[in-house]
Design a protein around this motif. Sequence first.
Motif, PDB file in Angstrom:
ATOM      1  N   VAL A  41       0.834  -1.207   0.000  1.00 19.17           N
ATOM      2  CA  VAL A  41       0.000   0.000   0.000  1.00 19.17           C
ATOM      3  C   VAL A  41       0.867   1.255   0.000  1.00 19.17           C
ATOM      4  O   VAL A  41       0.613   2.218  -0.746  1.00 19.17           O
ATOM      5  N   VAL A  42       1.916   1.271   0.813  1.00 20.81           N
ATOM      6  CA  VAL A  42       2.787   2.444   0.882  1.00 20.81           C
ATOM      7  C   VAL A  42       3.504   2.665  -0.446  1.00 20.81           C
ATOM      8  O   VAL A  42       3.580   3.798  -0.956  1.00 20.81           O
ATOM      9  N   LEU A  43       4.020   1.599  -1.050  1.00 19.38           N
ATOM     10  CA  LEU A  43       4.747   1.734  -2.311  1.00 19.38           C
ATOM     11  C   LEU A  43       3.833   2.210  -3.438  1.00 19.38           C
ATOM     12  O   LEU A  43       4.207   3.095  -4.220  1.00 19.38           O
ATOM     13  N   THR A  44       2.644   1.623  -3.538  1.00 23.73           N
ATOM     14  CA  THR A  44       1.736   2.053  -4.599  1.00 23.73           C
ATOM     15  C   THR A  44       1.275   3.494  -4.396  1.00 23.73           C
ATOM     16  O   THR A  44       1.084   4.236  -5.365  1.00 23.73           O
ATOM     17  N   ALA A  45       1.111   3.914  -3.146  1.00 21.97           N
ATOM     18  CA  ALA A  45       0.751   5.312  -2.884  1.00 21.97           C
ATOM     19  C   ALA A  45       1.873   6.248  -3.335  1.00 21.97           C
ATOM     20  O   ALA A  45       1.618   7.290  -3.962  1.00 21.97           O
ATOM     21  N   LEU A  46       3.116   5.889  -3.048  1.00 19.35           N
ATOM     22  CA  LEU A  46       4.251   6.712  -3.471  1.00 19.35           C
ATOM     23  C   LEU A  46       4.372   6.754  -4.986  1.00 19.35           C
ATOM     24  O   LEU A  46       4.579   7.824  -5.577  1.00 19.35           O
ATOM     25  N   PHE A  47       4.245   5.606  -5.633  1.00 24.15           N
ATOM     26  CA  PHE A  47       4.355   5.568  -7.091  1.00 24.15           C
ATOM     27  C   PHE A  47       3.217   6.352  -7.753  1.00 24.15           C
ATOM     28  O   PHE A  47       3.408   6.972  -8.796  1.00 24.15           O
ATOM     29  N   THR A  48       2.023   6.320  -7.161  1.00 19.06           N
ATOM     30  CA  THR A  48       0.906   7.104  -7.704  1.00 19.06           C
ATOM     31  C   THR A  48       1.216   8.592  -7.654  1.00 19.06           C
ATOM     32  O   THR A  48       0.930   9.336  -8.602  1.00 19.06           O
ATOM     33  N   ALA A  49       1.807   9.040  -6.559  1.00 26.05           N
ATOM     34  CA  ALA A  49       2.114  10.464  -6.405  1.00 26.05           C
ATOM     35  C   ALA A  49       3.273  10.893  -7.294  1.00 26.05           C
ATOM     36  O   ALA A  49       3.300  12.044  -7.763  1.00 26.05           O
ATOM     37  N   LEU A  50       4.217   9.996  -7.568  1.00 29.50           N
ATOM     38  CA  LEU A  50       5.426  10.378  -8.296  1.00 29.50           C
ATOM     39  C   LEU A  50       5.359  10.084  -9.789  1.00 29.50           C
ATOM     40  O   LEU A  50       6.178  10.608 -10.550  1.00 29.50           O
ATOM     41  N   ALA A  51       4.426   9.260 -10.233  1.00 27.65           N
ATOM     42  CA  ALA A  51       4.362   8.894 -11.648  1.00 27.65           C
ATOM     43  C   ALA A  51       4.012  10.121 -12.493  1.00 27.65           C
ATOM     44  O   ALA A  51       3.065  10.845 -12.199  1.00 27.65           O
ATOM     45  N   VAL A 115      11.767  14.486  -6.778  1.00 27.51           N
ATOM     46  CA  VAL A 115      11.277  14.630  -5.406  1.00 27.51           C
ATOM     47  C   VAL A 115      11.532  16.044  -4.912  1.00 27.51           C
ATOM     48  O   VAL A 115      12.650  16.567  -5.013  1.00 27.51           O
ATOM     49  N   ASN A 116      10.478  16.677  -4.415  1.00 26.97           N
ATOM     50  CA  ASN A 116      10.598  17.998  -3.812  1.00 26.97           C
ATOM     51  C   ASN A 116      11.085  17.804  -2.376  1.00 26.97           C
ATOM     52  O   ASN A 116      10.349  17.309  -1.518  1.00 26.97           O
ATOM     53  N   LEU A 117      12.325  18.188  -2.117  1.00 25.79           N
ATOM     54  CA  LEU A 117      12.933  17.907  -0.812  1.00 25.79           C
ATOM     55  C   LEU A 117      12.210  18.583   0.351  1.00 25.79           C
ATOM     56  O   LEU A 117      11.976  17.935   1.379  1.00 25.79           O
ATOM     57  N   PRO A 118      11.822  19.863   0.262  1.00 26.06           N
ATOM     58  CA  PRO A 118      11.067  20.446   1.389  1.00 26.06           C
ATOM     59  C   PRO A 118       9.751  19.720   1.654  1.00 26.06           C
ATOM     60  O   PRO A 118       9.383  19.481   2.810  1.00 26.06           O
ATOM     61  N   ALA A 119       9.036  19.362   0.572  1.00 26.94           N
ATOM     62  CA  ALA A 119       7.774  18.636   0.754  1.00 26.94           C
ATOM     63  C   ALA A 119       8.030  17.255   1.350  1.00 26.94           C
ATOM     64  O   ALA A 119       7.291  16.798   2.235  1.00 26.94           O
ATOM     65  N   ALA A 120       9.093  16.583   0.882  1.00 28.26           N
ATOM     66  CA  ALA A 120       9.421  15.271   1.430  1.00 28.26           C
ATOM     67  C   ALA A 120       9.800  15.371   2.901  1.00 28.26           C
ATOM     68  O   ALA A 120       9.436  14.506   3.708  1.00 28.26           O
ATOM     69  N   GLY A 121      10.508  16.446   3.273  1.00 24.60           N
ATOM     70  CA  GLY A 121      10.852  16.633   4.677  1.00 24.60           C
ATOM     71  C   GLY A 121       9.628  16.862   5.540  1.00 24.60           C
ATOM     72  O   GLY A 121       9.530  16.331   6.653  1.00 24.60           O
ATOM     73  N   ALA A 122       8.666  17.656   5.024  1.00 24.30           N
ATOM     74  CA  ALA A 122       7.434  17.896   5.775  1.00 24.30           C
ATOM     75  C   ALA A 122       6.648  16.606   5.952  1.00 24.30           C
ATOM     76  O   ALA A 122       6.114  16.330   7.041  1.00 24.30           O
ATOM     77  N   VAL A 123       6.581  15.801   4.886  1.00 27.93           N
ATOM     78  CA  VAL A 123       5.878  14.515   4.978  1.00 27.93           C
ATOM     79  C   VAL A 123       6.582  13.602   5.978  1.00 27.93           C
ATOM     80  O   VAL A 123       5.935  12.887   6.756  1.00 27.93           O
ATOM     81  N   GLY A 124       7.921  13.605   5.949  1.00 29.94           N
ATOM     82  CA  GLY A 124       8.671  12.777   6.886  1.00 29.94           C
ATOM     83  C   GLY A 124       8.413  13.172   8.333  1.00 29.94           C
ATOM     84  O   GLY A 124       8.263  12.310   9.207  1.00 29.94           O
ATOM     85  N   LEU A 125       8.348  14.479   8.604  1.00 30.72           N
ATOM     86  CA  LEU A 125       8.055  14.932   9.965  1.00 30.72           C
ATOM     87  C   LEU A 125       6.651  14.517  10.392  1.00 30.72           C
ATOM     88  O   LEU A 125       6.439  14.080  11.533  1.00 30.72           O
TER      89      LEU A 125
END
Length: 207
Positions: A41-51, A115-125
Amino acid sequence: MTGTLAAGATALASIGSSAAGLPAPPVAQVTAIEASLFVFVVLTALFTALARDVLAAVIIFGAYSLGMAALYTFYRAPDVAMTEAAISAGVTTVLLLLTLAKTTRRQHEAAFESVNLPAAGAVGLLFGGLLLTMGDIPAVGSRDAPIWSNPDVTQWYIAETYAETHVENAVMAVLAAFRGFDTFGEAVVVFAAGIAALIVLRREVFA
């Protein structure tokens, strides 16, 4: 929201005998199947957002919805799983594919977005903050779960649902009666979305 409440209603119906005085089931551990579904589920969600290709994103999103349906089934909420499979994996995917068929699809050289690094950092937090709260959530079958700590409420729904609603299925009684206005509102939203999709699909020219 619908999934969470319906899953809770399913749990109420499935543990009635235990709430009446039988010992609680053992606390469930994360199995290999459960972990595999989480990863899928996590991988498909990431691929959907990044495709970058819209068609690929729609297909991966359909796979994500099927993974969620399987996860709901694993947690013994088949009613929620059927809704997820029918609406998200079925109707939504078909509507998106029909929309693509009516429009033009851009070709991209790169398969994924950068990958947008600031957005990825916000998601990581945010993800890290959510993980910190996991320790406060009772495990499946734990006696600390609210459904076990309030046996009177559980027993009332099991004993009085049919008398109050004349519906034999406790899950359907909760969805259609006890929270009927909420279900009606959700049905109106789905109906409005379907009408809007039909209007868009019937147009020959898109601005």
